[in-house]
Write an enzyme that holds these catalytic residues in place. Structure first.
Site, PDB file in Angstrom:
ATOM      1  N   ASP A   1       0.868  -1.183   0.000  1.00  0.00           N
ATOM      2  CA  ASP A   1       0.000   0.000   0.000  1.00  0.00           C
ATOM      3  C   ASP A   1       0.911   1.242   0.000  1.00  0.00           C
ATOM      4  O   ASP A   1       2.130   1.133   0.129  1.00  0.00           O
ATOM      5  CB  ASP A   1      -0.861  -0.074   1.271  1.00  0.00           C
ATOM      6  CG  ASP A   1      -2.014   0.903   1.259  1.00  0.00           C
ATOM      7  OD1 ASP A   1      -2.242   1.573   0.237  1.00  0.00           O
ATOM      8  OD2 ASP A   1      -2.697   1.002   2.295  1.00  0.00           O
TER       9      ASP A   1
ATOM     10  N   ASP B   1      -9.179   3.831  -1.546  1.00  0.00           N
ATOM     11  CA  ASP B   1     -10.072   4.147  -0.424  1.00  0.00           C
ATOM     12  C   ASP B   1     -11.381   4.754  -0.903  1.00  0.00           C
ATOM     13  O   ASP B   1     -11.612   5.955  -0.803  1.00  0.00           O
ATOM     14  CB  ASP B   1      -9.353   5.085   0.543  1.00  0.00           C
ATOM     15  CG  ASP B   1      -8.107   4.434   1.121  1.00  0.00           C
ATOM     16  OD1 ASP B   1      -7.985   3.187   1.013  1.00  0.00           O
ATOM     17  OD2 ASP B   1      -7.259   5.145   1.672  1.00  0.00           O
TER      18      ASP B   1
ATOM     19  N   GLU C   1       2.569   5.186  -3.817  1.00  0.00           N
ATOM     20  CA  GLU C   1       2.537   6.229  -4.863  1.00  0.00           C
ATOM     21  C   GLU C   1       3.855   6.992  -4.965  1.00  0.00           C
ATOM     22  O   GLU C   1       4.220   7.311  -6.114  1.00  0.00           O
ATOM     23  CB  GLU C   1       1.375   7.196  -4.592  1.00  0.00           C
ATOM     24  CG  GLU C   1       0.005   6.564  -4.699  1.00  0.00           C
ATOM     25  CD  GLU C   1      -0.337   5.653  -3.517  1.00  0.00           C
ATOM     26  OE1 GLU C   1       0.248   5.866  -2.441  1.00  0.00           O
ATOM     27  OE2 GLU C   1      -1.161   4.743  -3.667  1.00  0.00           O
TER      28      GLU C   1
END
Ligand SMILES: *[C@@H]1O[C@H](CO)[C@@H](O)[C@H](O)[C@H]1NC(C)=O
Ligand SMILES: *[C@@H]1O[C@H](CO)[C@@H](O)[C@H](O)[C@H]1NC(C)=O
Ligand SMILES: *[C@@H]1O[C@H](CO)[C@@H](O)[C@H](O)[C@H]1NC(C)=O
Length: 975
Positions: free
Chosen positions: A536, A612, A539
């Protein structure tokens, strides 16, 4: 000429998109807040206002050099704006007809980032040896294709590249003359005398200045060239302006799809019209966007710069291999044409043009460039249960127990960040997780797995061996000076980030996942072979960084700035992690890695999810089109969080959401730490029973999903296939993104994403019979397209089987998918309007790589009439590998393949226990295995497939024909 100029940069900063609850628009730039995007859009509007606008870029004809024996040529390019600056053009045609156009600055002050394609591509593409270029006075051309239907024309002055098919332009680069590669310059040289510096404050706003000589093209001011501040963070831009503007036009295609990831329709809305929601270009800049909007061009967690352009005549596509911040305007000058304008902050021009002409051709062409999606482990297609967080080993055990008590199948339990002591990933919080390996063994007892989160930010403390080793190895990302370790804030507090562009990090990372001790090197002994990984925040997400990410002037391996590599950055962690999982066991097992961030090529490393999302109907709906868009751009192992990450969905919404999830390639329930517990067994009846049925339906259909993933693995064709892919000529389906097909199975699903629905309409694109999967009601489409009404009460899923299909299921309820390995199969034969049907089934051991040695079962089932006028049907099972030389492309090598391979032998006794035949022409006189005894069967009359009428279909149920799933057989139904 002297003209007054008003400085408006400061004012532009005040503009921002409207805020809605949750989404923090102030955290992310609009185009108007990014210097290079402003410049790109201003360039486009100057061009639009100027009837005599002409591209300053031209090819120097004396420099054209055609390589012998290969379809490539190079040439020098000049810009009349800056006669002293040199550019190089390189145009190649690959052996499959894909055209690659590259342009870079030559002998510039610096080197532009040119490595984006090398991370995305699986290999350097082979050039055609058949095609040759013809150099003329005005252009360089090449004609190719089986019927010489394709032509590439590179016009010299101005530079313009077009791909034609049958004389019609399909793709044009620089057709609108918006190409601009800002060359490197020094601050001093860049500003002619009398032109203003940027960054004057408002008091100076009324300065009268000299117009720059190139103002017609570049604008009058140096807008955001040398420094930029946003949200309190200053980007020092040490390289100055280096952006790339490129227009790509599709003069004969009215629909464009792709460029994920955006929360929007599959058929991309125009960004230059009146709609305030789409007033900004689509943005590709991997971002951790809190409570993202359900309809927006804002960038999200991943970026794939791949766009399909579609019309009833053909499909073409482009892959723009750029990794920097990129904004894309889309508009349709007519209903049948599309303009796009790509504005990137840095990098070279490197565009792949895929000629199609069908969507399936595009998938193959793109797969040849960036690879296909990995064949997942079979269990990974089961139901995943996640929550932020299961708080202890006992919590996990009791959740597992409750699933079992309620007979709800589940394959995987997930642990979010709270398992890790102080968010030091790998390190168990031993207060709450005192016995992690025992816990995992408990989970594994039923063949289940665990997925544990490992994020790329490392807590900066010497008592964290992973950080310590990375720091000692010197493989952490550096801050702007290039020497100090970059420090930012994330879950673990003060953190550093591994620089996976650094080859020094690769072996080290792979070694961490070994569960045996590695001498003085740390390794994860508290893990098992069934511990899989969730990456996760890659980015990367940095809580105190600009736009919640890394400063653009951070420095990576090789001296590249973060701005150059940002969109690729997220891809490397799952790459290395999946390699680590393969390396940890012997014989190796297929890895499973879920990633939030991704780029072109990420499909080789695992699954993604849409991040999300919110527990709202809008988010449920957009999740479907997002997964479709990801799929056509290669990233087909995708899903959205079931239930919505944020919020507490009411039971009705949760039931619908499980229906959506069960028809996503990746099926995971997840929830935010502040939400109420919502595991499916917690609901009251009748909802709980509905959820159990949905979960069981998913497990029933695993053979269909696995076969679709196998197709994706071999051909690059997405697991979920939108209408334009299946019916490329049917205009009425070009904007459909709420119903889709699963692989080539013929299953058409339209999940309900609205409240209070009892029925819904489903669009049928062809004159064909479609059967309701559950009730066997036969609907009849029309060649003009037809909407039919399908029951969709809360317990019902609109799921149809297209006439002409045979699908394979396993219908014994089990607690996890590994327990189904030896279960018998059911075949559903959905006869089409002429009494024909076909289907396939792919099987292997589901977890090792022995399929690569030919240990597979790949069957084709065909049902057809024994004679033209007859109603008698013969259903046969035959080996598909030997009929399918293409299978040699990936994995299965025909030379090694033996229909009696070890895996096939191991399932020899696995039989077909039931056959359901829909649409027979009448009551059968006899049903028997060819040459065998009469079988037990049961016939319910109804409308035959051939009948034009809608209504309950005739259904024949053949009980236990006893034939082996791995062998040749045929069954004759005499009518
Ligand atoms: C319009 O474009 C031409 C180049 O084709 C340029 O020379 C001219 O200055 C432009 N006009 C304006 C008003 O910018
Ligand atoms: C490490 O993994 C191997 C293979 O799964 C297993 O046999 C062994 O028990 C594990 N070792 C430890 C220390 O858990
Ligand atoms: C990522 O994976 C590919 C194989 O798909 C490999 O060739 C490449 O080297 C990998 N990248 C890194 C950074 O290891």
């Amino acid at each position: 000429m002297v003209r007054p100029v008003i400085f408006s940069g400061a004012l532009l900063l005040l503009l921002s998109i409207p805020t809605s609850l949750g989404f923090k628009s102030q955290d992310f730039k609009t185009c108007a807040q990014a210097g290079f995007c402003r410049r790109g859009r201003a360039l486009a509007s100057r061009a639009q206002d100027n009837a005599s606008w002409k591209s300053p870029y031209s090819v120097d004809s004396s420099s054209i050099s055609v390589s012998s024996g290969e379809a490539s040529f190079t040439a020098g390019v000049k810009s009349s704006l800056y006669p002293d600056v040199k550019f190089g053009l390189d145009v190649r045609i690959h052996d499959d007809g894909v055209v690659r156009v590259r342009m870079d600055e030559v002998d510039g002050l610096r080197k532009r980032y040119d490595e984006a394609a090398s991370w995305a591509l699986i290999a350097e593409p082979k050039l055609s040896r058949e095609i040759s270029w013809t150099v003329g006075k005005k252009d360089v051309r090449a004609v190719y294709g089986t019927k010489k239907e394709n032509e590439v024309v590179v016009s010299l002055e101005p530079l313009r590249v077009s791909l034609l098919r049958n004389g019609k332009e399909q793709v044009v680069l620089n057709g609108r003359s918006l190409l601009h590669m800002e060359h490197y310059r020094t601050k001093e040289s860049s500003r002619p005398e009398g032109t203003p510096e940027e960054g004057l404050d408002e008091d100076d706003a009324q300065v009268v200045v000299q117009v720059k000589p190139n103002a017609w093209f570049e604008g009058e001011v140096e807008d955001g060239y040398w420094e930029e501040t946003f949200g309190g963070n200053t980007d020092t831009k040490p390289k100055g302006p280096e952006s790339l503007s490129l227009d790509i036009t599709f003069p004969n295609h009215g629909h464009v799809y792709g460029i994920p990831q955006h929360a929007t329709h599959l058929d991309l809305p125009t960004t230059t019209g009146e709609d305030p929601t789409y007033s900004d270009p689509y943005r590709l800049w991997n971002s951790d966007v809190f409570e993202y909007l359900a309809s927006s061009p804002v960038s999200l967690y991943g970026s794939i710069p791949v766009m399909h352009a579609h019309s009833a005549e053909s499909t073409v596509a482009i892959f723009n291999a750029v990794a920097s911040d990129t904004w894309i305007d889309v508009d349709h000058p007519t209903l049948k044409s599309t303009n796009t304008h790509w504005i990137s902050e840095s990098g070279i021009l490197d565009v792949f043009i895929m000629p199609g002409p069908t969507p399936d051709d595009i998938f193959k062409q793109y797969a040849k460039l960036t690879g296909t999606s990995a064949l997942p482990a079979h269990w990974a297609l089961g139901h995943h249960q996640c929550r932020w967080n299961y708080i202890s080993t006992d919590d996990v055990r009791s959740v597992q127990q409750r699933f079992d008590e309620h007979d709800m199948p589940v394959d995987v339990f997930w642990l979010d960040i709270e398992y890790a002591e102080e968010h030091k990933y790998f390190i168990w919080d031993k207060k709450m997780f005192p016995d992690p390996v025992d816990m995992m063994h408990d989970v594994e007892a039923l063949g289940r797995k665990m997925v544990v989160i490992i994020d790329p930010h490392l807590k900066r403390t010497d008592n964290y061996p992973v950080y310590k080793e990375a720091s000692d190895l010197g493989v952490l990302v550096k801050s702007k000076s290039g020497d100090a370790e970059y420090e930012g804030w994330c879950w673990s507090g003060s953190s550093a980030w591994i620089d996976f562009f650094n080859p020094g990090a690769w072996d080290w990372w792979r070694g961490l996942f070994k569960n045996t001790s590695q001498g003085d090197k740390w390794s994860w002994v508290d893990s098992t072979e069934s511990t899989y990984i969730w990456n996760d925040m890659n980015e990367p997400s940095v809580f105190n960084g600009p736009e919640i990410s890394m400063p653009r002037d951070n420095v990576h391996y090789g001296g590249w700035e973060h701005r150059d590599v940002h969109n690729i950055n997220g891809m490397l962690l799952p790459n290395l992690t999946s390699q680590a999982l393969v390396a940890r066991s012997d014989p190796p097992k297929r890895p499973f890695v879920l990633t939030r961030s991704f780029y072109a090529g990420s499909q080789r490393f695992g699954a993604m999810w849409t991040g999300d999302n919110l527990g709202t109907w809008d988010h449920m709906a957009v999740g479907i089109s997002m997964v479709l868009a990801n799929g056509i751009a290669g990233m087909t192992f995708a899903g959205s969080d079931v239930g919505g990450f944020f919020g507490n969905p009411e039971p009705e919404m949760l039931v619908r959401w499980y229906q959506v999830g069960a028809f996503n390639p990746f099926f995971r329930a997840h929830a935010h730490i502040d939400t109420k517990r919502r595991e499916p067994y917690l609901l009251d009846e009748p909802y709980r029973g509905m959820l159990r049925d949905i979960l069981r339906l998913r497990y029933t259909m695993l053979p269909i999903w696995y076969t679709a993933f196998h197709d994706a693995n071999i051909y690059g064709i997405p697991v979920l296939r939108p209408h334009y892919v299946v019916f490329p000529k049917d205009e009425a389906g070009f904007s459909l993104d709420d119903q889709y097909f699963i692989g080539d199975s013929g299953l058409l699903v339209k999940p309900v994403v609205h409240k209070d629905v009892t029925e819904t309409d489903v669009y049928l694109a062809e004159d064909q019979v479609y059967y309701n999967y559950f009730s066997h009601y036969a609907y009849r489409g029309s060649s003009k397209g037809k909407h039919v009404t399908v029951p969709a009460a809360l317990h019902e899923i609109p799921l149809l089987i297209r006439g002409g299909s045979i699908v394979t299921t396993r219908e014994r309820p089990r607690r996890s998918s590994p327990l189904m390995q030896r279960d018998p199969f059911t075949l559903r034969v959905a006869l089409d309007k002429v009494g024909y049907a076909k289907g396939q089934l792919y099987l292997d051991d589901g977890e090792t790589f022995s399929h690569l040695e030919g240990n597979i079962v790949w069957r084709q089932f065909v049902a057809e009439k024994t004679a033209k006028k007859s109603k008698t049907i013969r259903i046969t099972s035959s080996d598909l590998v030997s009929q399918n030389p293409d299978a040699a492309v990936e994995g299965v090598s025909l030379t090694k393949y033996d229909p009696l391979n070890a895996f096939a032998k191991s399932v020899e006794s696995v039989r077909v226990e039931k056959m359901v035949v829909m649409g027979l022409g009448g009551k059968p006189k006899s049903v028997r295995v060819d040459g065998g005894e009469e079988l037990v069967s049961e016939f319910t009359p109804g409308v035959a497939a051939e009948g034009k009428k809608e209504g309950a279909a005739s259904v024949l149920i053949v009980k236990d024909p006893g034939v082996s799933i791995a062998k040749d057989w045929s069954i004759v139904i005499e009518v």
